[in-house]
Motif scaffolding. Sequence first.
Motif, PDB file in Angstrom:
ATOM      1  N   VAL A  34      45.675  21.548 -26.886  1.00 29.77           N
ATOM      2  CA  VAL A  34      44.141  21.360 -26.613  1.00 29.77           C
ATOM      3  C   VAL A  34      43.374  22.153 -27.368  1.00 29.77           C
ATOM      4  CG1 VAL A  34      42.705  21.520 -24.624  1.00 29.77           C
ATOM      5  CG2 VAL A  34      45.091  20.741 -24.275  1.00 29.77           C
ATOM      6  N   CYS A  35      43.615  22.979 -27.863  1.00 29.36           N
ATOM      7  CA  CYS A  35      42.709  24.160 -28.512  1.00 29.36           C
ATOM      8  C   CYS A  35      42.171  23.551 -29.895  1.00 29.36           C
ATOM      9  CB  CYS A  35      43.132  25.466 -28.642  1.00 29.36           C
ATOM     10  SG  CYS A  35      44.657  25.541 -29.808  1.00 29.36           S
ATOM     11  N   ARG A  36      42.973  22.637 -30.380  1.00 32.30           N
ATOM     12  CA  ARG A  36      42.526  22.002 -31.591  1.00 32.30           C
ATOM     13  C   ARG A  36      41.293  21.307 -31.674  1.00 32.30           C
ATOM     14  NH1 ARG A  36      46.536  21.954 -35.695  1.00 32.30           N
ATOM     15  NH2 ARG A  36      45.901  20.271 -36.512  1.00 32.30           N
ATOM     16  N   ARG A  37      40.867  20.951 -30.252  1.00 33.84           N
ATOM     17  CA  ARG A  37      39.509  20.200 -30.297  1.00 33.84           C
ATOM     18  C   ARG A  37      38.502  21.012 -29.998  1.00 33.84           C
ATOM     19  NH1 ARG A  37      43.324  16.925 -27.314  1.00 33.84           N
ATOM     20  NH2 ARG A  37      42.714  18.170 -25.332  1.00 33.84           N
ATOM     21  N   ASP A  38      38.802  22.491 -29.763  1.00 30.66           N
ATOM     22  CA  ASP A  38      37.798  23.646 -29.477  1.00 30.66           C
ATOM     23  C   ASP A  38      37.466  24.334 -30.475  1.00 30.66           C
ATOM     24  OD1 ASP A  38      37.278  23.130 -26.688  1.00 30.66           O
ATOM     25  OD2 ASP A  38      39.599  23.939 -26.252  1.00 30.66           O
ATOM     26  N   GLU A  39      35.958  25.099 -30.545  1.00 25.11           N
ATOM     27  CA  GLU A  39      35.620  25.952 -31.559  1.00 25.11           C
ATOM     28  C   GLU A  39      36.751  27.215 -31.681  1.00 25.11           C
ATOM     29  OE1 GLU A  39      33.601  27.712 -34.268  1.00 25.11           O
ATOM     30  OE2 GLU A  39      32.941  25.788 -33.335  1.00 25.11           O
TER      31      GLU A  39
END
Length: 122
Positions: A34-39
């Motif tokens: 999921v973190c691949r979409r976050d800053e």
Amino acid sequence: MLQLPHQPLQVAAVPSQRAPAREDQAGPWHSEAVCRRDEAGLFFAPSKEPTAARLSREVAAKQVCAGCPVMIECREHALVQPEPYGVWGGLTAAERRVVLARRRRRDIELAAAPAEHIAAAG
């Protein structure tokens, strides 16, 4: 993107990707993270970050991790590598050091247990 109130989000100097460099793993777990979409700044501390801001940022990062389908794989990657910085698999670098220390102690105790058992039986 999550920003702390009244504080600009400072972007940390981070590696260009959070995925492991090794390709010998069973599957590309990191592609599902999921973190691949976050800053990336949410997961890595900017230099000289105040403690209150760091704690808030880490809580926000852990919330992202909590909903991630590959959180366990990410955490194990960070423990095996070991990753020295950032939030990985819902754990900060300090929390990962504690987990690793506990694992080392457990492994030492498990290795000593058979020897103690043999000595007691003899």
